[in-house]
Design an enzyme around this catalytic site. Structure first.
Site, PDB file in Angstrom:
ATOM      1  N   CYS A 186       0.842  -1.195   0.000  1.00 23.57           N
ATOM      2  CA  CYS A 186       0.000   0.000   0.000  1.00 23.57           C
ATOM      3  C   CYS A 186       0.880   1.249   0.000  1.00 23.57           C
ATOM      4  CB  CYS A 186      -0.866   0.008   1.254  1.00 23.57           C
ATOM      5  SG  CYS A 186      -1.780  -1.500   1.508  1.00 23.57           S
ATOM      6  N   ARG A 228       3.686   0.727  -7.228  1.00 21.33           N
ATOM      7  CA  ARG A 228       3.777  -0.293  -6.170  1.00 21.33           C
ATOM      8  C   ARG A 228       2.672  -1.341  -6.287  1.00 21.33           C
ATOM      9  NH1 ARG A 228       6.247   2.286  -1.327  1.00 21.33           N
ATOM     10  NH2 ARG A 228       5.028   0.868  -0.068  1.00 21.33           N
ATOM     11  N   TRP A 278      -3.386  -2.185  -1.295  1.00 22.63           N
ATOM     12  CA  TRP A 278      -3.133  -3.493  -1.907  1.00 22.63           C
ATOM     13  C   TRP A 278      -3.728  -4.490  -0.937  1.00 22.63           C
ATOM     14  CZ3 TRP A 278      -0.437  -8.188  -1.887  1.00 22.63           C
ATOM     15  CH2 TRP A 278      -0.256  -8.756  -3.150  1.00 22.63           C
ATOM     16  N   ASN A 329      -0.620   1.142   6.377  1.00 23.38           N
ATOM     17  CA  ASN A 329       0.125   0.076   5.687  1.00 23.38           C
ATOM     18  C   ASN A 329       0.534  -0.930   6.742  1.00 23.38           C
ATOM     19  OD1 ASN A 329      -0.045   1.523   3.377  1.00 23.38           O
ATOM     20  ND2 ASN A 329       2.140   1.993   3.177  1.00 23.38           N
ATOM     21  N   GLY A 330       0.470  -2.227   6.408  1.00 16.46           N
ATOM     22  CA  GLY A 330       0.925  -3.258   7.356  1.00 16.46           C
ATOM     23  C   GLY A 330      -0.212  -4.200   7.695  1.00 16.46           C
ATOM     24  N   GLU A 363      14.075 -23.857 -11.409  1.00 21.52           N
ATOM     25  CA  GLU A 363      13.753 -22.437 -11.232  1.00 21.52           C
ATOM     26  C   GLU A 363      14.953 -21.572 -11.558  1.00 21.52           C
ATOM     27  OE1 GLU A 363      11.385 -20.555 -11.100  1.00 21.52           O
ATOM     28  OE2 GLU A 363      12.127 -18.698 -10.233  1.00 21.52           O
ATOM     29  N   LYS A 417      14.976 -18.597 -14.390  1.00 17.66           N
ATOM     30  CA  LYS A 417      15.386 -17.203 -14.135  1.00 17.66           C
ATOM     31  C   LYS A 417      16.413 -16.762 -15.166  1.00 17.66           C
ATOM     32  CE  LYS A 417      12.761 -15.745 -11.957  1.00 17.66           C
ATOM     33  NZ  LYS A 417      11.800 -16.778 -11.940  1.00 17.66           N
ATOM     34  N   GLU A 457      14.802 -16.382 -18.734  1.00 20.34           N
ATOM     35  CA  GLU A 457      13.791 -15.353 -19.018  1.00 20.34           C
ATOM     36  C   GLU A 457      14.337 -13.940 -18.930  1.00 20.34           C
ATOM     37  OE1 GLU A 457      10.347 -15.255 -16.475  1.00 20.34           O
ATOM     38  OE2 GLU A 457      11.464 -16.011 -14.780  1.00 20.34           O
ATOM     39  N   HIS A 464      22.143 -39.625 -18.901  1.00 18.96           N
ATOM     40  CA  HIS A 464      21.200 -40.308 -19.810  1.00 18.96           C
ATOM     41  C   HIS A 464      20.982 -39.485 -21.072  1.00 18.96           C
ATOM     42  CE1 HIS A 464      20.228 -43.388 -16.838  1.00 18.96           C
ATOM     43  NE2 HIS A 464      20.288 -42.411 -15.940  1.00 18.96           N
ATOM     44  N   LYS A 471       3.490 -10.417 -17.178  1.00 25.08           N
ATOM     45  CA  LYS A 471       3.538 -10.737 -15.755  1.00 25.08           C
ATOM     46  C   LYS A 471       2.490 -11.800 -15.407  1.00 25.08           C
ATOM     47  CE  LYS A 471       4.798 -10.676 -11.536  1.00 25.08           C
ATOM     48  NZ  LYS A 471       6.032 -11.420 -11.230  1.00 25.08           N
TER      49      LYS A 471
HETATM   50  C1  AGP Z   1       8.178 -16.623 -13.612  1.00 24.35           C
HETATM   51  O1  AGP Z   1       9.341 -15.802 -13.472  1.00 24.35           O
HETATM   52  C2  AGP Z   1       7.302 -16.206 -14.768  1.00 24.35           C
HETATM   53  N1  AGP Z   1       6.949 -14.829 -14.649  1.00 24.35           N
HETATM   54  C3  AGP Z   1       6.156 -17.164 -15.017  1.00 24.35           C
HETATM   55  O2  AGP Z   1       6.705 -18.459 -15.176  1.00 24.35           O
HETATM   56  C4  AGP Z   1       5.078 -17.244 -13.910  1.00 24.35           C
HETATM   57  O3  AGP Z   1       5.625 -17.878 -12.773  1.00 24.35           O
HETATM   58  C5  AGP Z   1       3.929 -18.102 -14.443  1.00 24.35           C
HETATM   59  O4  AGP Z   1       3.374 -17.433 -15.553  1.00 24.35           O
HETATM   60  C6  AGP Z   1       2.837 -18.352 -13.400  1.00 24.35           C
HETATM   61  O5  AGP Z   1       2.301 -17.127 -12.990  1.00 24.35           O
HETATM   62  P1  AGP Z   1       1.365 -17.124 -11.692  1.00 24.35           P
HETATM   63  O6  AGP Z   1       2.209 -17.546 -10.522  1.00 24.35           O
HETATM   64  O7  AGP Z   1       0.890 -15.710 -11.560  1.00 24.35           O
HETATM   65  O8  AGP Z   1       0.242 -18.095 -11.907  1.00 24.35           O
END
Ligand code: AGP
Length: 613
Positions: free
Chosen positions: A2, A27, A79, A105-106, A486, A490, A493, A509, A608
């Site tokens: 927030c 934010r 938020w 906020n909090g 993961e 990272k 992407e 394998h 996102k």
């Molecule tokens: C992760 O860095 C990506 N932005 C993407 O894989 C993301 O995790 C995936 O699209 C799932 O999104 P969500 O957690 O909002 O469902």
């Protein structure tokens, strides 16, 4: 997170407040509101949606001449944490008398018990928020002196807050207080401002006072008086902000992703807060809304997710099976939704989604509900579609994640799934002593993550080993296998280097055919089950002249001797080790992308939230 803005000055308070909120929009929020003092009275306007909609409401309801005469006010972007994003839940909130207005906020941990006590004393609440409870508490303590009322009320509060409070009875002052949620005071000429971060006020003044936890201050147009909760004056220096505007929005970091990586001690603390019962050695997950008997009747668990959230689910699967003894699968949501999954009333499907809007994960929720399974959401965005349609679940409380590459959401997801495993386990054969040990490991995570972050310089140096690679492998076993996946995601992407996360045993394998001096391998060798076997796989990589970067546990001299490019992270439990490993991998990917000049916060081709199939 927030946002808060406050202003005491000569005129035009509405415009100052709205412009301040506009500077806080980055934010992430879902509703906004303000209260301003003009012509002897306080007016309140709140709206769901963006600041632009709030500004339209203000202009429609109050003539420009009145707004221009406004000399003080407080404003907020919300938020949602407690209660969906609605106008009624938007801030400011008022006390029972309607004289005192507060933005916050909090998270007030004990708001439910405070609310029950005040309802017993005849209070009526209009919203679902913890903030309104705090406003009523201040009102109860008010005897004509606002500062004293706020200081008294806060002595009854457990949790975090950054607040601004004001009343028409003292229009020339705003009382602010801080505990765990940032708040600063901008010292202007003939006016004084307050804000949750400097970006909201930097256009007015660069002279700021950063409040510390436990501070309560009275802000007037001509000065500031800072005290503690016992009303003893405290001395707070005036600092000068020399950041540029955009840097201020990112807390001084170059990118939102880096800001969010460094926020993880705080975001993890917020995820944990109020959910660990050290006495019983159990997790408190009220949002699941399941009785112990209903929890005990779950005989199968399926975690559905996409992308980073899928890897969080894969990580959580180990803890749930080990600690609760419940057969658990993790499925890519698109696969799950179309393969006609076999589920029953004793199945529990947990949808893991930061945004709560991912189309395939939402469809998986609906498919699971069609088949009569229990469904829960593990989401970060309160009131998101998945959270609402699941009807039960656990929010991350990690704060809005602006960077497209998910970082703090992942570590909070892993922690929530570990709390779920603990809750399910303690309803079965997990002993109180085992539960207490796990609670202690969980509580220690934020500080351990802080120690990993302190190695940012060493990690940036290791990034140089990857920056020219065309392809890279990330390997791990057991709980570190999803962490390797993961880490590879990272790197892919944000640096656009092709990287594959692989189970360490799988290399021989086939993929080992690809290893040579130009193909680096990042090996996760933390001291958890599987480490010794992965050491053997690292030997196989070195024999093919592949450059190896290792992440291991502090004191592991064997790994450090074998792999000179080695980062050592603090010792932790098996189920929390992936969190420390991935924080290091987040920074590794970030620095590689930075060295390659990539955009980082908005990588090419990515969104996102993938709200389409
Ligand atoms: C992760 O860095 C990506 N932005 C993407 O894989 C993301 O995790 C995936 O699209 C799932 O999104 P969500 O957690 O909002 O469902």
């Amino acid at each position: 997170m927030c946002g808060i803005v406050g202003y005491v000055g000569q005129a035009d308070a509405c415009e100052v407040l709205l412009n301040g909120l506009r500077r806080l929009e980055y934010r992430g929020y879902d509703s906004a509101g303000l209260a301003f003092f003009a012509d002897g009275a306080v007016q309140v306007v709140r709206s769901v949606g963006k600041v632009a909609q709030l500004a339209e409401r203000v202009a429609a309801e109050w003539p420009a001449a009145v707004r221009a005469r406004a000399t003080a006010g407080i404003a907020h972007t919300r938020w949602a944490t407690h209660g969906a994003p609605t106008e009624m839940n938007a801030h400011p909130h008022a006390d029972e008398s309607g004289r005192i207005f507060l933005v916050h906020n909090g998270i007030i941990e004990n708001y439910a018990s405070l609310r029950r006590q005040m309802e017993g004393r005849g209070h009526h609440f209009l919203s679902q928020t913890d903030t309104e409870v705090l406003a009523h508490l201040v009102g109860e303590c008010y005897r004509g002196h606002l500062f004293e009322a706020v200081a008294q009320a806060l002595k009854h509060v457990e949790g975090t807050y950054g607040i601004a409070v004001f009343t028409a009875e003292h229009p020339g002052e705003i009382v602010v207080a801080r505990n765990g949620s940032p708040l600063l005071i901008g010292v202007g000429t003939g006016a004084t401002l307050v804000a949750s971060d400097a970006s909201a006020i930097i256009s007015h003044t660069r002279q700021v006072i950063y409040l510390q936890d436990g501070d309560v201050a009275v802000v007037r147009a001509d000065g500031v008086d800072v005290r503690n909760l016992d009303q003893i004056p405290v001395d707070r220096a005036v600092s000068h902000i020399d950041w540029d505007d955009t840097a201020v929005e990112k807390g001084g970091h170059a990118h939102f992703m880096l800001k969010e990586i460094f926020e993880q001690p705080e975001s993890l603390q917020n995820t944990i807060r109020g959910r660990v019962d050290l006495r019983a050695g159990c997790a408190l997950l009220a949002g699941l809304n399941l009785t112990p008997r209903e929890m005990a009747e779950v005989n199968r668990l399926v975690l559905v997710a996409c992308g980073t959230s899928l890897y969080a689910g894969m990580t959580g699967q180990y803890a749930i099976e080990d600690l609760a003894g419940i057969p658990t699968d993790t499925e890519q949501a698109a696969e799950f939704r179309y393969r006609n999954p076999i589920l029953g009333p004793d199945s529990m499907v947990v949808a893991v989604s930061q945004s709560g809007e991912t189309a395939d994960t939402l469809a998986a929720v609906r498919e699971a509900q069609r088949k009569g399974a229990l469904v829960a959401g593990v989401c970060n965005v309160v009131g998101s579609t998945i959270a609402r349609e699941a009807g039960r679940g656990v929010y991350l409380h990690a704060g809005p994640e602006i960077g497209v590459a998910s970082t703090k959401a992942f570590t909070s997801q892993v922690l929530v799934l570990l709390l779920l495993a603990l809750a399910l386990g303690r309803g079965r054969r997990l002993s109180r002593e085992e539960g207490i040990k796990l609670c202690q490991e969980i509580n220690a995570v934020p500080a351990l993550v802080q120690r990993v972050l302190a190695q940012d310089g060493a990690i940036a140096a290791l990034a140089g080993k990857l920056v020219a690679a065309q392809s890279a492998f990330f390997i791990g076993r057991g709980v570190l296998y999803p962490a390797a996946m993961e880490g590879a995601l990272k790197l892919k992407e944000i640096s656009y280097i092709h990287a594959e996360g692989y189970h360490a045993a799988e290399l021989k394998h086939g993929p080992i055919a690809l290893l040579d001096a130009q193909t680096p391998v990042v090996a996760l060798l933390l001291d958890v089950p599987g480490r010794d076997k992965t050491m053997g796989n690292v030997q196989e990589c070195l024999a093919r002249h592949a450059p190896v970067i290792a992440i291991a546990t502090e004191g592991d001299t064997e790994v450090a001797a074998l792999v000179p490019d080695c980062l050592l992270v603090p010792r932790t439990g098996t189920y929390t080790a992936p969190i420390l490993a991935v924080v290091a991998l987040q920074l590794l990917a970030y620095h590689v992308a930075r060295l390659r000049g990539c955009p980082i916060d908005q990588p090419r081709n990515l969104a996102k939230s993938v709200t389409v199939e």
